[in-house]
Structure formats: C-alpha cells, structure tokens
Design a protein around this motif. Structure first.
Motif, PDB file in Angstrom:
ATOM      1  N   PRO A  86      -5.463  31.816  99.781  1.00  0.00           N
ATOM      2  CA  PRO A  86      -6.144  31.445 100.418  1.00  0.00           C
ATOM      3  C   PRO A  86      -5.979  29.244 100.729  1.00  0.00           C
ATOM      4  O   PRO A  86      -6.008  29.086 101.864  1.00  0.00           O
ATOM      5  N   ASP A  87      -5.349  29.068 100.266  1.00  0.00           N
ATOM      6  CA  ASP A  87      -4.778  27.754 100.422  1.00  0.00           C
ATOM      7  C   ASP A  87      -3.822  27.803 101.877  1.00  0.00           C
ATOM      8  O   ASP A  87      -4.200  26.503 103.112  1.00  0.00           O
ATOM      9  N   LEU A 107      -5.689  27.965 104.866  1.00  0.00           N
ATOM     10  CA  LEU A 107      -6.646  26.847 105.098  1.00  0.00           C
ATOM     11  C   LEU A 107      -6.125  25.988 105.772  1.00  0.00           C
ATOM     12  O   LEU A 107      -6.296  25.808 106.726  1.00  0.00           O
ATOM     13  N   THR A 108      -4.126  26.274 105.777  1.00  0.00           N
ATOM     14  CA  THR A 108      -3.583  25.404 106.020  1.00  0.00           C
ATOM     15  C   THR A 108      -3.268  25.941 107.791  1.00  0.00           C
ATOM     16  O   THR A 108      -2.889  24.900 109.147  1.00  0.00           O
ATOM     17  N   ALA A 153      -3.556  33.737 109.628  1.00  0.00           N
ATOM     18  CA  ALA A 153      -4.285  33.059 108.755  1.00  0.00           C
ATOM     19  C   ALA A 153      -5.076  34.344 108.018  1.00  0.00           C
ATOM     20  O   ALA A 153      -5.535  34.240 106.481  1.00  0.00           O
ATOM     21  N   MET A 163      -5.949  25.429 110.037  1.00  0.00           N
ATOM     22  CA  MET A 163      -6.300  23.679 110.421  1.00  0.00           C
ATOM     23  C   MET A 163      -4.929  23.595 111.650  1.00  0.00           C
ATOM     24  O   MET A 163      -5.217  23.023 112.935  1.00  0.00           O
TER      25      MET A 163
END
Length: 801
Positions: A673-674, A677-678, A664, A681
């Motif tokens: 960034p997306d 973030l995925t 990440a 998570m």
C-alpha cells in the motif's frame, strides 16, 4: 595516526591554510610561511637515519578500507628514507629560492604554494606508502599537481600545452600501472608491497607475471620520461624555474625510478625485467644526450640532460637486477656495483641538477633570456653564478674531483661488468652496453661544454639583453650555493653517504643479497674506466671545437624532438575520432539516446544470460492468477497499445496516467500500500503538471515515419519486453532451483535490531540502501540548482555574438 602518517599528510594540511595566510598576511611573502614545513620534515627524516642504517624499518598501519585490503600503511626503510630526504631537503631549498625568484607582487603566490605543497605531499605519499592502491592515489596526485605547476603561467599557450601533455602521458601510464597492481593482487591476494615481496614465488610462477610487469613498467617509464615517453619533459620547462628544479632533481621524474627500485625484489632476476630496464634506459640515455646538444635554450638543454640521466639510472637498476638471478653467488658482487652506482648517481644528480636549474633561472631572471645564441661573457659579471655552474656542469660531465665523476666511473664499471654476464643472451649483445654508454657520455660532455662556454665565455654584448645584467641577490644564490657545495663535499668525501644512505637503500632493493663493503674513492689505477673517461674528454672536446660544422646540419637545427609529431598527430586523430563518435551518439534526440541504452541493455544482459545459461522457466511454485487480474492485465495492455493511435496530447497524457494508476492497482494487489500511495501521488502530480504544460503547446502533428524507423522501434521494444520478462521468470526459477532464502526474511528479522525501525520499507530506503537514497537526493539537488539557474538567467540576446 603516528608521527610518520602526520609527516606524510602535513603538506596537504598546510596547503589548506595557504589561501588564508595569503589573504591576511599580504605584507609577508607566502613562501616564508611555507619554508618551515619542509625544513622540519627534513630534520625529522634525518633523525630516522640511525634506524635505517642499522637495518631497521618503521612500519605503521591505519585501516582505511579493510574489507578491500586497502590501508594507509607507511613504511620507512633505507630506500624510502633516501627519497624522503631528497623530497624535503631539495624542497626546502626550492622554496627558499622561489621566495626571491617570484618576488613580483603580481604573482598569484597562493596558487603556486598550494600546488607545490600538494606536489610535495603526493611525492612523500608515493615513497612512504606500503599499500599499492594508496601509492597509486598519491601517484596520480603527483601528475595532477605537476600539471597545475607547469601551467602556473596559464596565460601562456606553451604552459597549458606542456601541462596537458604531461597529464595525458603520465596519467595514461598511471592507469596501466593500476592494472598491473590489480594483477599483483590477483596473484598474491594482498596490496601490501611487503606482502607481495614475501609472496614472490606466487608472482614468478604465475601466468600473469609478464602482463603485470609490462603494465607497471609502462607507468614507471611514462613518469620517469623514458624513451619514447620522454617528450612531455622538455615541454614542462614552461613552468617557473623553481618548479623545474624540483621536478627534475628530486621529485616527479624520480617517482618512476623509485617504483622500479621498490619492485625489483618482485620482478628482478627475470630476463624481461633486465632487458626492459637496461635496454630502454640505455636508449633513453643516448637519445637524451644527442637531443640536448641541439637545444638553444638553457632549460631545454637541462631538460634533455635530465632525460639522459634518468636513462642512465634506469639502465643501472636493470643491470643490477641480475644479482637476484645469481643470488649470493660469486658473480653477485660484480652486479651489485650497478645498483650502488644507481643509488649514488641518484643523489649526485639531485645535487648538480638542482643547482644547474637554479643558476639557469638566475641567468634568465637577471638577463631576460635563456637563449645561448644571445648569452656570453657572463663570467666576470656574474662570478658566483659562474662558479656554481662550473661545479654543476663539471659534475654532470663526469669530471674529477666532483661527485658526478665518481658515479660515472661506477656506471662504466657496471656496463663493463654486464659484458661478463653469461645469462640473458648477454654473450651476444653485451658489448653494446659499454659502447652506447661511452657514446652517450661523449655527448653529455659536449652539451655541458656548450652550456658553459656559450654562457660564460666570449664577448659580452650589452645589446642582446633587455635588462641591466648583474649578479643575483644573495637570497636567490643561497640554495644553489648549498647544492653546489654538496657536489664538492660528496666528491671529496663520498663515503659520508656509504653506510648512512647508500647501503640501506641497496639492501631495500636487493634483499637477501650480501652487500660487499662500500668504499668509494677516486683513484683506481689505470683501468678501462679511466681510459673511457679520457676518451670522453678527448672526443668530446674535438666535437665541441668543431661545432661550427654541426650547426647547419638538419639534426642541429631541429630543436623539437621528432617524436612530438607522433604525439600531436595522435592527439589530432583522437579529437577527430571523438568528434565522429559524438556526432553519431549525441544526436539531440531523446529517442536515439533511449534506443542506445535499450540496445546496450539487451546485448549486455542477453549475452550474460546466454553465456552462463541463466535463462530458465519453472512454474511449479507459481501461485494461481485470480480472474480479476486477467481483467486488469487486459486493460493494462489495451491502454498501452492505444497510445500508438492517439493524436491529441491531452488525451495521450490522460491515457498514460491511466497506465500509472493501473500500476498502483497492481501494487495494492501485491500488498504494497505504501508503494501504491506513492505511485498515486506521483502519477497525479505528473498528469496535472503535464496537462498544464502541454495545453499551451501547438496542436500535435503526426509525422509520417519511414518503415525502417518504425521497425527499429518495434524490435527494440519487443527485445526489452522479452528480456525483462525472461529475467524475471529466470530469477524465480533459478532461485527455486538453488533454494535461495528470500531477502525479505532478512529485512523482517533485522529492521528493528539493526536499524531501530518498524516500517520495513522506510528502513530499507534510509538505512540498508542509504547510499542509493543519498545519491537520489543528490540528483534532486542538482536538478533544483538547474531550475534555480534557469529562473535567475536573464538572456540579453548577445550571448552567441
């Protein structure tokens, strides 16, 4: 879509409605709802006769996959109309016959008529499609539908065996045929049969000509039961008699004949095409007639007779193809006679074979047996069945004044003309053609005599039958009466077909060849063909009268074709081989599966890169690596290596989670960034779930592994790492060298214009790669269903008992 398109797919549409009709109209036999469709289609195709007999065609196209050259194109000319009339006409009579044959309320008629309609629609699609890929789709549907029909009585082991055999052999041939179609596309750039015929010079001059021909003939031979692929056909007799009558007279086995006839303008005129068709056809003709003689079952006799008759038609198409070699020379008229005989006998065979199968079914239905050793004396008890059988058997044996005599005489003319060929080494081998044809005709006469006299003459022994023997009801007799009547009508008035069906079909098979006036009649004087027929009757009668000397021979006692041993042993070897491969491959260890996948990836990508010199390194346009990235990379490597030395599950899960969080961090560094973030998570949820699950497992025990085991793991790991690294570096280097534009620019420019979205990543996932996303959702859905099934499953402890 045009009316012809709707006519092609109409059986499929009705098949969808059959389960509802069966459920809500149980008081009425389902066959009555089905009967109207083939009758309407038959009338529709009859109305097209003026078009095709006048030399016209009907041609319409509906785009399907235009980018691949695949369109639903229907093409109706003389040849396809002939087959369409046989499919719908015989289909109408078969369905009428089945209404009375399958009158038992315990029969699952919804299944039967769904399969039958699917089969009818598939056959119509085969003969009307102009696109080879669409033809192939319908071709394989005929194999599927026929297997379902053959196994209709699936509680019988022989039914499922026959269905499996027909499926394996015909689908094997279908795959080969698809390869041949692909080669034709490579040669001509089109899947259109019309387009290929127009580009025949490209085909004949190509090195792929012979491979394409062999692959296509493999498909045709397996479907039309040519030697040695004929072994599936006798086992298909386990199907209900209406199915047998339909498959053998007008549909399944005629598909290969149709394909050969349709592609004769492409391959005809070559020695390979001539010898393969005529050679295999004559061998099949002889083998089928010899095999029919030793059968004891009525349908068994008829099955091998079909094999024999298909060989006759195939050989005639091969001989007739020689006219394409001569063009419009003086010899052409001699060899077009063979094509004329093929088309005429195709029609005649549909009439007499359809009626004979129906009468065999009537005998079985009303007596409870088809064994000729039990039958006898039925002439006076079943006079109508006797009369129809007499007409059909006399026609099949080639006796006047029935239609089979006319086409058999033309067959003799065709093989005699073949001896005059001065091409393809026929000066040496040509004499075998009339010899083999005559011998096969003798045994054809013999098995027709056996079937007739053993069934209808002699003493009637009531104790041989479990039923009260009587004539069939009129409803079951209508269809064979109609077909028997056509045998007589076409025998006395053959020229009714000359210019309506036969000539247009010949023109489709032999384009650009001048067809002489067709005039079919019985008496040609005392010629060679007549003496050959008289010889067939004389020698055939002598053999039949001396059958008592044959019945104890090894050949007569063995009903089962010896080639079935080859099939059965091949199937056993295939099963054993697949079990051996499965034992090696399916070990139940995830580690082994992962090793197989990684090794395959290394070999495939490695070979491809080396073969095309795709490995390259170019650092000229590589940006400098900031110092903190070296630190991140070092942590990444250190954490990864540390996993090898950890013996505690919880610690191992935490360390693996650290690797995910480092990934990440890399996404953040590369301005994604997306994705980061995925990743965060998913990694967080995974770590938590793993810790919850693994916390309750026993303590991890480190097992000692052998050096070879660890060495394989090391080599595979290093190989994958090196390969992926080299592919990444090579793609960058080769991209710079070829000056490829970055695909990211395309997405930036078109996300709003084409997909209406500003979030480029979302647009890529949902629109540009929507199919991938849909399949991923499908996988998740399957996984969810698996979870639900596991939750709902309640084991009783007796599942393995």
């Amino acid at each position: 879509m045009t009316l012809l398109h709707w006519a092609t797919i109409a059986p499929f549409l009705l098949a969808i409605l059959i389960p509802f009709l069966y459920k809500y109209a149980r008081a009425i036999h389902t066959g009555w709802f089905v009967l109207a469709l083939p009758l309407v289609l038959f009338i529709y195709f009859l109305q097209q006769l003026p078009v095709t007999s006048g030399g016209g065609v009907i041609h319409h196209t509906v785009p399907w996959v235009p980018s691949l050259g695949i369109d639903f194109t229907v093409y109706l000319d003389g040849l396809s109309l002939l087959f369409a009339l046989l499919i719908t006409g015989i289909g109408t009579l078969v369905i009428l016959y089945s209404i009375y044959y399958l009158a038992d309320k315990s029969e699952k008629l919804n299944n039967f008529y769904v399969y039958l309609l699917m089969f009818m629609g598939a056959m119509l699609g085969v003969v009307i499609s102009d696109n080879l890929i669409v033809l192939y789709v319908f071709w394989e549907l005929t194999s599927l539908a026929s297997a379902l029909l053959i196994s209709y009585w699936f509680h019988k082991e022989k039914s499922t065996y026959g269905a499996q055999k027909s499926m394996l052999i015909t689908v094997f041939g279908g795959f080969a045929m698809l390869g041949g179609f692909s080669l034709l596309y490579v040669m001509t750039g089109t899947f259109s049969i019309r387009g290929i015929i127009d580009s025949v010079d490209l085909v004949t001059s190509s090195a792929l000509f012979l491979p394409a021909m062999l692959l296509i003939l493999l498909g045709a031979f397996t479907k039309s039961a040519q030697f040695p692929f004929h072994i599936w056909l006798p086992d298909a007799m386990e199907a209900p008699t209406p199915v047998s009558a339909y498959l053998h007279s007008a549909t399944m086995v005629k598909a290969g004949i149709y394909l050969v006839a349709r592609l004769t303008p492409v391959f005809g005129g070559s020695p390979e095409w001539f010898w393969l068709l005529s050679g295999f056809g004559l061998v099949t003709l002889l083998w089928g007639s010899l095999s029919a003689v030793r059968q004891k079952d009525l349908k068994g006799i008829l099955a091998f007779s079909t094999v024999s008759q298909l060989g006759l038609i195939m050989s005639l198409l091969g001989i007739g193809s020689a006219s394409l070699y001569y063009g419009n020379g003086t010899e052409t008229a001699l060899y077009t006679t063979a094509t004329l005989a093929a088309i005429f006998h195709l029609i005649n065979h549909a009439t007499f074979k359809g009626s004979l199968f129906m009468t065999a079914g009537i005998i079985d239905h009303e007596t409870g047996t088809r064994d000729i050793r039990k039958l006898g004396g039925l002439m006076s008890i079943m006079p109508i069945t006797f009369t129809i059988s007499l007409i059909g058997l006399a026609s099949m044996a080639g006796l006047p004044p029935f239609n089979g005599f006319l086409s058999k005489e033309m067959f003799f003319t065709g093989v005699l003309n073949a001896t005059t060929l001065d091409i393809f080494n026929m000066q040496t081998w040509g004499i075998l053609f009339p010899v083999v044809a005559w011998i096969a005709s003798v045994f054809t006469f013999v098995y027709c005599a056996i079937m007739f006299f053993r069934t209808f003459t002699g003493e009637f022994k009531k104790e041989n039958y479990d039923k009260h023997v009587h004539e069939a009801p009129i409803g079951m007799l209508i269809s064979p009466i109609v077909l028997g009547s056509l045998v007589v009508i076409f025998g006395f008035f053959p020229n009714l077909l000359a210019y309506t069906l036969i000539e247009p079909a010949i023109v489709s098979i032999l384009p650009n060849i001048t067809i002489q006036d067709i005039n079919i009649y019985h008496w040609h004087g005392f010629n060679t063909e007549l003496f050959m027929t008289l010889g067939v009757i004389a020698i055939g009668t002598l053999i039949f009268l001396n059958m008592k000397r044959w019945v104890q021979t090894a050949m007569y006692l063995k009903e089962r074709d010896p080639l079935n041993r080859v099939y059965d042993r091949s199937l056993d070897w295939l099963v054993k081989g697949s079990q051996g491969v499965t034992r090696v491959q399916m070990t139940g260890l995830l580690r082994d599966y992962f090793v197989y996948m990684c090794v395959f990836m290394i070999l495939l990508f490695g070979y491809t890169a080396i073969r095309y010199n795709a490995f390259a390194i170019d650092t000229t346009n590589v940006s400098a690596i900031p110092p903190y990235m070296w630190v991140v990379t070092a942590i990444f490597i250190a954490v990864t290596i540390s996993i090898l030395f950890i013996n505690n599950r919880i610690t191992m899960i935490i360390v693996v989670g650290v690797i995910g969080f480092m990934v990440a961090l890399l996404f953040v560094n590369f301005s994604a960034p997306d994705l980061a973030l995925t990743q965060l998570m998913v990694e967080t949820v995974s770590v938590v779930l793993f810790m919850l699950a693994f916390y309750h497992l026993p303590e991890l025990r480190k097992e000692k592994s052998k050096l070879g085991f660890n060495l394989v793991n090391l080599l595979v790991s290093i190989g994958v790492g090196v390969l992926v690294t080299m592919l990444a570096l090579s793609s960058l280097a080769l991209g710079n060298e070829a000056n490829f534009a970055s695909i990211s620019e395309y997405y930036i420019e078109n996300s709003k214009v084409l997909a209406g979205g500003y979030n480029i990543v979302n647009v890529i996932l949902v629109d540009f790669r929507g199919l991938d996303t849909m399949l991923e959702i499908l996988v998740l859905g399957i996984a969810a269903l698996g979870v639900v099934a596991m939750i709902k499953l309640r084991m009783t402890g007796r599942e393995d008992v």
